[in-house]
Motif scaffolding. Sequence first.
Motif, PDB file in Angstrom:
ATOM      1  N   PRO A 219      11.055  -0.719  -4.509  1.00 39.19           N
ATOM      2  CA  PRO A 219      10.198  -0.717  -3.331  1.00 39.19           C
ATOM      3  C   PRO A 219      10.997  -0.466  -2.066  1.00 39.19           C
ATOM      4  N   ALA A 220      10.548   0.508  -1.307  1.00 42.31           N
ATOM      5  CA  ALA A 220      11.212   0.795  -0.048  1.00 42.31           C
ATOM      6  C   ALA A 220      10.851  -0.256   0.984  1.00 42.31           C
ATOM      7  N   ALA A 221       9.658  -0.823   0.816  1.00 40.11           N
ATOM      8  CA  ALA A 221       9.224  -1.787   1.814  1.00 40.11           C
ATOM      9  C   ALA A 221       8.037  -2.552   1.291  1.00 40.11           C
TER      10      ALA A 221
ATOM     11  N   SER B 104       2.654   5.783  -9.074  1.00 39.15           N
ATOM     12  CA  SER B 104       2.419   4.355  -9.248  1.00 39.15           C
ATOM     13  C   SER B 104       3.190   3.637  -8.156  1.00 39.15           C
ATOM     14  N   GLY B 105       2.483   2.979  -7.290  1.00 42.03           N
ATOM     15  CA  GLY B 105       3.096   2.346  -6.135  1.00 42.03           C
ATOM     16  C   GLY B 105       2.199   2.522  -4.931  1.00 42.03           C
ATOM     17  N   SER B 106       2.772   2.493  -3.754  1.00 39.46           N
ATOM     18  CA  SER B 106       1.971   2.566  -2.534  1.00 39.46           C
ATOM     19  C   SER B 106       2.653   3.446  -1.496  1.00 39.46           C
ATOM     20  N   GLY B 107       1.828   4.072  -0.653  1.00 46.65           N
ATOM     21  CA  GLY B 107       2.347   4.849   0.458  1.00 46.65           C
ATOM     22  C   GLY B 107       3.121   6.074   0.059  1.00 46.65           C
TER      23      GLY B 107
ATOM     24  N   GLY C 109       6.618   4.601  -0.661  1.00 42.53           N
ATOM     25  CA  GLY C 109       7.171   5.289   0.493  1.00 42.53           C
ATOM     26  C   GLY C 109       7.906   6.569   0.168  1.00 42.53           C
ATOM     27  N   ASN C 110       7.561   7.230  -0.954  1.00 45.64           N
ATOM     28  CA  ASN C 110       8.211   8.486  -1.339  1.00 45.64           C
ATOM     29  C   ASN C 110       7.373   9.689  -0.922  1.00 45.64           C
TER      30      ASN C 110
END
Length: 209
Positions: free
Chosen positions: A18-20, A120-123, A195-196
Amino acid sequence: MSARLRLVLLATLACAFPAAAGDPADDGYDALLGYLASTDIADNALAGASGAIAVNQAAGDLNMQANVRALASGEHADAAATARQLRSNDRFDTPLQASVGIRGQALSGASGLVSINQASGSGNAEVNLVTAVLASKGIRETGDEGLSFVSASAGEQTSMDPGASANASRSVAVEATALQGFNGVLQLNQVAGSGNATSNQLALDFRGR
């Protein structure tokens, strides 16, 4: 165009922790198995399919995805495509576990133009762009000015607080059994994390004398 197309694989794979992480959302994700996110194309999905195929899969919050194609045919044909994605000041949860994959016999024996985004993830932001021109007259080679017709940009998410868990895991995969016998053009973006920004761009120009 009647000649058999060889496989062209354009792949962007991102597997990042996770970037953030922002303030916890009030949507109950924390209670759902630690917020497990996964996207898969599996079993015999799209096996033997042909033609123009576009797939967008996302598990998580605030993901942006696009498959854009511009095709032109004629005596003096031309094609252009542009895609821009922008988002700012987002706050979101990041999943403890995130995975994407193409598994089983998926896309085996398929052919044509296939564009796939999996997140899969967010942003995250993902873009596939293709331009193809079949013209009976015109120049025979595409220079930098022709390739510039295909452009993409994705804005990063902001206002996010850093944070990561030691128990977090990320994985992306294309199993060896998948895509066997595929023939054509395949664009693939796979992202597990947050965040990618990823993109694939392809310009094809077939012109006669």
